[in-house]
Design a protein around this motif. Structure first.
Motif, mmCIF file in Angstrom:
data_model
loop_
_atom_site.group_PDB
_atom_site.id
_atom_site.type_symbol
_atom_site.label_atom_id
_atom_site.label_comp_id
_atom_site.label_asym_id
_atom_site.label_seq_id
_atom_site.Cartn_x
_atom_site.Cartn_y
_atom_site.Cartn_z
ATOM 1 N N VAL A 148 -79.130 6.427 24.044
ATOM 2 C CA VAL A 148 -79.444 4.945 25.048
ATOM 3 C C VAL A 148 -79.859 5.466 25.833
ATOM 4 O O VAL A 148 -80.795 4.615 26.484
ATOM 5 N N THR A 149 -80.471 6.526 26.223
ATOM 6 C CA THR A 149 -81.771 6.297 27.415
ATOM 7 C C THR A 149 -83.096 6.500 26.807
ATOM 8 O O THR A 149 -83.985 5.900 27.671
ATOM 9 N N LEU A 150 -82.971 6.306 25.377
ATOM 10 C CA LEU A 150 -84.770 6.292 24.902
ATOM 11 C C LEU A 150 -85.105 5.285 25.029
ATOM 12 O O LEU A 150 -86.314 4.492 24.575
ATOM 13 N N GLU A 151 -83.789 4.242 25.488
ATOM 14 C CA GLU A 151 -84.422 1.926 25.512
ATOM 15 C C GLU A 151 -84.866 2.659 26.988
ATOM 16 O O GLU A 151 -85.239 1.307 27.276
ATOM 17 N N TYR A 152 -85.310 3.388 27.796
ATOM 18 C CA TYR A 152 -85.482 3.164 29.320
ATOM 19 C C TYR A 152 -86.359 3.793 29.777
ATOM 20 O O TYR A 152 -86.233 4.971 29.054
ATOM 21 N N PRO A 153 -86.787 3.567 30.864
ATOM 22 C CA PRO A 153 -87.935 4.449 31.342
ATOM 23 C C PRO A 153 -87.817 6.091 31.915
ATOM 24 O O PRO A 153 -87.573 5.730 33.410
ATOM 25 N N GLY A 154 -86.436 6.818 30.955
ATOM 26 C CA GLY A 154 -86.031 7.529 31.742
ATOM 27 C C GLY A 154 -84.021 7.579 31.851
ATOM 28 O O GLY A 154 -84.016 6.747 32.298
ATOM 29 N N PRO A 155 -83.373 8.357 32.530
ATOM 30 C CA PRO A 155 -82.458 8.440 32.482
ATOM 31 C C PRO A 155 -82.047 8.136 33.506
ATOM 32 O O PRO A 155 -80.776 7.661 33.893
ATOM 33 N N LEU A 156 -82.584 8.117 35.006
ATOM 34 C CA LEU A 156 -82.684 8.073 36.010
ATOM 35 C C LEU A 156 -82.665 5.724 36.210
ATOM 36 O O LEU A 156 -81.632 5.230 36.939
ATOM 37 N N THR A 157 -83.705 5.568 35.275
ATOM 38 C CA THR A 157 -83.542 4.527 35.264
ATOM 39 C C THR A 157 -82.222 3.454 34.313
ATOM 40 O O THR A 157 -81.931 2.479 34.585
ATOM 41 N N ALA A 158 -81.776 3.808 33.065
ATOM 42 C CA ALA A 158 -80.902 3.809 32.433
ATOM 43 C C ALA A 158 -80.072 4.183 33.356
ATOM 44 O O ALA A 158 -78.828 3.116 32.944
ATOM 45 N N ALA A 159 -79.252 4.798 34.355
ATOM 46 C CA ALA A 159 -78.009 4.751 35.440
ATOM 47 C C ALA A 159 -77.930 4.212 36.047
ATOM 48 O O ALA A 159 -76.994 3.396 36.643
ATOM 49 N N VAL A 160 -79.141 3.826 36.645
ATOM 50 C CA VAL A 160 -79.350 2.115 37.551
ATOM 51 C C VAL A 160 -79.208 1.060 37.153
ATOM 52 O O VAL A 160 -78.211 0.308 37.227
ATOM 53 N N GLU A 161 -80.396 0.785 35.829
ATOM 54 C CA GLU A 161 -80.339 -0.803 34.993
ATOM 55 C C GLU A 161 -78.782 -0.463 34.420
ATOM 56 O O GLU A 161 -77.959 -2.048 34.054
ATOM 57 N N ALA A 162 -77.928 0.509 33.795
ATOM 58 C CA ALA A 162 -77.403 -0.260 32.898
ATOM 59 C C ALA A 162 -76.107 1.053 32.524
ATOM 60 O O ALA A 162 -75.763 1.477 31.520
ATOM 61 N N PRO A 163 -75.699 1.416 33.518
ATOM 62 C CA PRO A 163 -74.379 2.346 34.332
ATOM 63 C C PRO A 163 -73.153 1.617 32.654
ATOM 64 O O PRO A 163 -72.725 3.117 32.341
ATOM 65 N N GLU A 164 -73.033 0.471 32.808
ATOM 66 C CA GLU A 164 -71.538 0.353 31.658
ATOM 67 C C GLU A 164 -72.125 0.830 30.288
ATOM 68 O O GLU A 164 -71.456 1.291 30.136
ATOM 69 N N ARG A 165 -72.670 0.861 30.069
ATOM 70 C CA ARG A 165 -73.982 1.181 28.026
ATOM 71 C C ARG A 165 -73.207 3.195 28.558
ATOM 72 O O ARG A 165 -72.667 3.745 27.525
ATOM 73 N N LEU A 166 -73.883 3.647 29.446
ATOM 74 C CA LEU A 166 -73.188 5.458 29.785
ATOM 75 C C LEU A 166 -71.400 5.479 29.342
ATOM 76 O O LEU A 166 -71.470 6.531 28.837
ATOM 77 N N ALA A 167 -71.029 4.522 30.627
ATOM 78 C CA ALA A 167 -70.030 4.983 30.986
ATOM 79 C C ALA A 167 -69.089 4.001 29.343
ATOM 80 O O ALA A 167 -67.826 5.244 29.577
ATOM 81 N N ALA A 168 -69.830 3.312 28.592
ATOM 82 C CA ALA A 168 -68.656 3.273 27.661
ATOM 83 C C ALA A 168 -68.883 5.023 26.947
ATOM 84 O O ALA A 168 -67.751 4.711 26.040
ATOM 85 N N HIS A 169 -69.590 5.885 27.025
ATOM 86 C CA HIS A 169 -68.867 7.379 26.238
ATOM 87 C C HIS A 169 -68.275 8.037 27.035
ATOM 88 O O HIS A 169 -67.284 9.076 26.473
ATOM 89 N N ARG A 170 -67.614 7.612 28.316
ATOM 90 C CA ARG A 170 -66.558 8.024 28.764
ATOM 91 C C ARG A 170 -65.313 8.008 27.446
ATOM 92 O O ARG A 170 -65.046 7.370 26.559
ATOM 93 N N GLY A 171 -64.794 9.288 27.798
ATOM 94 C CA GLY A 171 -63.478 9.758 26.517
ATOM 95 C C GLY A 171 -62.588 10.587 27.222
ATOM 96 O O GLY A 171 -62.473 10.651 28.715
#
Length: 314
Positions: free
Chosen positions: A291-314
């Protein structure tokens, strides 16, 4: 809580336009990934009192990470990775200024606040003394310890006694770090594939539970102790690693942090998880890293699209 100790950096990319600066660093990536997956996380590292340091702190706060143990030092420059036409170079900067006392004080404060420390992830992008103090504290207090070895200061790493490694519950290495560690331990790994390399390093370092050889989105190989003896398994790639470097940076750290986060959730000791479950979680972590490959770094992904990372919660 997962305490993430290591380098806090800014990634600087040079292109046709002006340079682009993105907050990064392994400790930062570990923490924002854990936060996105629903686990409290604290970052322990060192920055300068400069614009880069301020940007990193602001980004971490947006994700909900605890930054109370980040040390800000006047007269120091926040560390940076520079990606230029002629290649990559690094300026460790303030990262080397994190002392053993900083680590001891920070961990003591977090340990005493009542929230509990479930795991400590130590990246060796800090001074030898600071990383050893983190390992010693975790060992003294029975805290699950993940040691993510770094290749940067090869000469300094060679000063580490082999007795250092068995204190870790998990040792994590990338391919480059595996090559450095093999040299450090004088291991003959010529011609060995990833699985054979992982097992050789597991036997040589003797971690308390497992060794993970991770290629980020390129897959991983896990070797671990179980009630039935030592078992190992690989997980496939989730995406081709052939991406623009700006997007690819940090994907490996994201996968590692996601795996550790899931391991500690809901159990007293991550090593209690059945081996097939640990392998399944590792596969999910490799997928999350993509998922982070779509953004300039994991921190940017965590700020701009937290819901996409959160969708992987199990």
């Amino acid at each position: 809580m997962i305490v993430c100790i290591g380098d806090v950096m800014v990634d600087v990319f040079y292109g046709a336009q002006e340079a682009r600066r993105h907050p990064g660093g392994k400790a930062s990536i570990y923490a924002v990934t854990a936060r996105a997956l629903g686990t409290p996380a604290a970052v322990m590292g060192c920055t300068g009192l400069d614009a880069d340091g301020a940007a990193i702190l602001e980004t971490l706060r947006k994700t909900g990470a605890d930054v109370s143990t980040i040390v800000e030092l006047a007269g120091q420059q926040t560390g940076a990775d520079f990606f230029e036409e002629q290649g990559w170079r690094m300026e460790r900067g303030a990262n080397w200024a994190l002392t053993a006392q900083h680590v001891r004080d920070g961990l003591s404060a977090l340990h005493a606040d009542g929230s509990g420390i479930d795991a400590v992830i130590v990246n060796q992008g800090i001074s030898l003394e600071a990383s050893q103090e983190a390992v010693a504290f975790a060992h003294e207090h029975g805290i699950f310890l993940v040691l993510h070895l770094g290749p940067e200061a090869i000469e300094e790493r060679r000063k580490v006694s082999p007795e250092f490694y068995p204190l870790a519950d998990v040792i994590v290495v990338s391919q480059r770090e595996a090559d450095v560690l093999s040299e450090h331990l004088a291991l003959d790994v010529e011609g060995k594939d990833g699985a054979q390399l992982a097992r050789t390093l597991f036997d040589a370092t003797n971690p308390r539970w497992a060794l993970l050889l991770s290629w980020g989105v390129g897959g991983a190989h896990l070797v671990a102790r179980t009630a039935d003896g030592v078992r190992e398994a690989g997980v496939p790639a989730s995406s081709s690693p052939d991406h623009e470097v700006e997007n690819y940076i940090g994907a490996n750290d994201t996968a590692v942090s996601a795996w550790i986060t899931w391991l500690v959730q809901g159990v007293a000791t991550p090593a209690e998880r059945p081996f097939p479950e640990a392998v399944d979680l590792l596969g999910r972590a490799v997928a999350l890293a993509a998922v982070t490959l779509e953004y300039p770094g994991p921190l940017t992904a965590a700020v701009e699209a937290p819901e996409r990372l959160a969708a992987h919660r199990g």
